[in-house]
Design an enzyme around this catalytic site. Structure first.
Site, PDB file in Angstrom:
ATOM      1  N   ASP A   1       1.741  35.309  -1.305  1.00 28.52           N
ATOM      2  CA  ASP A   1       0.132  35.056  -1.394  1.00 28.52           C
ATOM      3  C   ASP A   1      -0.599  34.456  -0.344  1.00 28.52           C
ATOM      4  O   ASP A   1       0.075  33.684   0.359  1.00 28.52           O
ATOM      5  CB  ASP A   1      -0.107  34.203  -2.710  1.00 28.52           C
ATOM      6  CG  ASP A   1      -1.492  34.277  -3.361  1.00 28.52           C
ATOM      7  OD1 ASP A   1      -2.344  35.413  -2.597  1.00 28.52           O
ATOM      8  OD2 ASP A   1      -1.863  33.650  -4.145  1.00 28.52           O
TER       9      ASP A   1
ATOM     10  N   HIS B   1      -1.983  41.682   5.682  1.00 29.70           N
ATOM     11  CA  HIS B   1      -0.658  42.144   4.988  1.00 29.70           C
ATOM     12  C   HIS B   1       0.233  42.602   5.989  1.00 29.70           C
ATOM     13  O   HIS B   1       1.658  42.530   5.736  1.00 29.70           O
ATOM     14  CB  HIS B   1      -1.015  43.418   3.927  1.00 29.70           C
ATOM     15  CG  HIS B   1      -1.988  43.165   2.911  1.00 29.70           C
ATOM     16  ND1 HIS B   1      -1.886  42.177   2.051  1.00 29.70           N
ATOM     17  CD2 HIS B   1      -3.247  43.787   2.406  1.00 29.70           C
ATOM     18  CE1 HIS B   1      -2.483  41.816   1.172  1.00 29.70           C
ATOM     19  NE2 HIS B   1      -3.756  42.965   1.619  1.00 29.70           N
TER      20      HIS B   1
ATOM     21  N   LEU C   1      23.334  40.500   0.412  1.00 31.69           N
ATOM     22  CA  LEU C   1      21.908  40.100  -0.554  1.00 31.69           C
ATOM     23  C   LEU C   1      21.406  41.461  -1.170  1.00 31.69           C
ATOM     24  O   LEU C   1      21.390  42.252  -0.490  1.00 31.69           O
ATOM     25  CB  LEU C   1      20.734  39.855   0.630  1.00 31.69           C
ATOM     26  CG  LEU C   1      19.563  39.482  -0.084  1.00 31.69           C
ATOM     27  CD1 LEU C   1      19.606  38.385  -0.994  1.00 31.69           C
ATOM     28  CD2 LEU C   1      18.473  39.253   0.794  1.00 31.69           C
TER      29      LEU C   1
HETATM   30  C1  FPP Z   1      -0.993  38.636  -1.513  1.00 27.55           C
HETATM   31  O1  FPP Z   1      -1.920  38.239  -0.946  1.00 27.55           O
HETATM   32  C2  FPP Z   1      -0.140  39.835  -1.175  1.00 27.55           C
HETATM   33  C3  FPP Z   1      -0.049  41.070  -1.627  1.00 27.55           C
HETATM   34  C4  FPP Z   1      -0.939  41.833  -3.028  1.00 27.55           C
HETATM   35  C5  FPP Z   1       0.751  42.219  -0.978  1.00 27.55           C
HETATM   36  C6  FPP Z   1       2.136  41.784  -0.654  1.00 27.55           C
HETATM   37  C7  FPP Z   1       2.375  42.483   0.469  1.00 27.55           C
HETATM   38  C8  FPP Z   1       3.077  42.113   1.777  1.00 27.55           C
HETATM   39  C9  FPP Z   1       3.682  41.000   2.002  1.00 27.55           C
HETATM   40  C10 FPP Z   1       2.836  42.904   2.772  1.00 27.55           C
HETATM   41  C11 FPP Z   1       4.342  43.957   2.937  1.00 27.55           C
HETATM   42  C12 FPP Z   1       5.315  43.857   1.912  1.00 27.55           C
HETATM   43  C13 FPP Z   1       6.201  44.959   1.908  1.00 27.55           C
HETATM   44  C14 FPP Z   1       7.274  44.786   0.893  1.00 27.55           C
HETATM   45  C15 FPP Z   1       6.014  46.035   2.522  1.00 27.55           C
HETATM   46  P1  FPP Z   1      -3.430  38.359  -1.192  1.00 27.55           P
HETATM   47  O2  FPP Z   1      -3.986  39.787  -0.626  1.00 27.55           O
HETATM   48  O3  FPP Z   1      -3.653  38.205  -2.513  1.00 27.55           O
HETATM   49  O4  FPP Z   1      -3.980  37.200  -0.574  1.00 27.55           O
HETATM   50  P2  FPP Z   1      -5.477  36.146  -0.490  1.00 27.55           P
HETATM   51  O5  FPP Z   1      -5.137  35.793  -2.052  1.00 27.55           O
HETATM   52  O6  FPP Z   1      -5.471  35.167   0.286  1.00 27.55           O
HETATM   53  O7  FPP Z   1      -6.457  37.315  -0.761  1.00 27.55           O
END
Ligand code: FPP
Length: 247
Positions: free
Chosen positions: A21, A38, A132
């Site tokens: 997050d 991301h 893993l």
């Molecule tokens: C949450 O941060 C993150 C996500 C919804 C997406 C997770 C994706 C990745 C870590 C990138 C790539 C992963 C793969 C497996 C290719 P948020 O957008 O909710 O952050 P915020 O709460 O600060 O807005």
């Protein structure tokens, strides 16, 4: 001595689950678009999976996209799906090199066809790896997972394949996506939020929870070692008393 060297080798968690997050907030802090958050989050995925593989941790499960995330702006959803495809393309050789088996849980049929196909190809390419197991939770909702398990159990009862009197916790577990995995020992959530957000609700019943203010794109090996170090200071009682555990 480095933090990694201070970890107790025979007390490592077998299964770590992570709610990644803070990508959006990280991007905002940099004055850039959410998608760059991301993109930078892929570093955290790489660092944590390589570190787990090196330490001999057996399972790492990453919450990459929830069913609720489909309601984000269309542009962000499309960009995340493109990022998934690009990351699989660029990382599959590293997975093979590190003996990592890729796995996925969630409503995978909801993924765009190309993302689904790429994911299945990578899962197939890495299926013989026995280091893993890296599981991506994609279009995942724990409530839907449990609901579907209950529906399948009800169907099997109607078909007389299952006797309602004989349903145990293990029966239900066998109907979950995680049937072949141990429950997580440690759940990590980054970015300072302290919620489970519909992730592995059944499986986290006795997991140790670790929350850190670090935003996901800044999460690296050292942060993972900190989480494991903290985990190793906990006494896991599973409902027993300390005295019972000692004897
Ligand atoms: C949450 O941060 C993150 C996500 C919804 C997406 C997770 C994706 C990745 C870590 C990138 C790539 C992963 C793969 C497996 C290719 P948020 O957008 O909710 O952050 P915020 O709460 O600060 O807005």
């Amino acid at each position: 001595m480095s933090l990694k060297d201070q970890l107790i080798k025979d007390k490592l968690p077998k299964h770590i689950a992570i709610i990644m997050d803070g990508n959006g907030r990280w991007a905002k802090k940099q004055g850039t678009l959410r998608i760059f958050g991301h993109k930078s989050g892929v570093n955290g995925v790489r660092e944590s999976s390589e570190a787990c593989a090196e330490m001999g941790i057996e399972y790492l499960t990453l919450y990459a996209f929830s069913t609720e995330n489909w309601n984000r702006p269309k542009l962000e959803v499309t960009a995340l799906m493109e990022l998934l495809i690009a990351t699989i393309n660029s990382e599959v050789d590293t997975l093979l090199k590190n003996n990592i088996r890729l796995n996925a849980i969630g409503q995978l049929n909801d993924l765009p066809k190309k993302a689904y196909r790429k994911l299945m190809e990578a899962i197939d390419k890495t299926k013989e790896n026995n280091g893993l197991t890296l599981t991506l939770a994609l279009s995942y909702s724990s409530k839907v997972e449990i609901l579907n398990a209950v529906k399948s159990i009800a169907n099997d009862c109607v078909k007389n394949k299952l006797n309602p009197e004989e349903i145990t916790e293990k029966t239900l577990e066998n109907y979950l996506f995680t049937a072949d995995m141990p429950d997580p020992d440690l759940l990590i959530r980054t970015s300072g939020e302290q919620r489970i957000s519909n992730f592995l609700l059944w499986q986290l019943a006795y997991s140790e929870l670790y929350f850190t203010d670090v935003l996901w794109p800044d999460f690296n090996r050292e942060e993972l070692y900190k989480a494991i170090y903290n985990y190793q200071t906990r006494e896991r009682r599973f409902g027993l008393t300390s005295d019972q555990l000692e004897s």
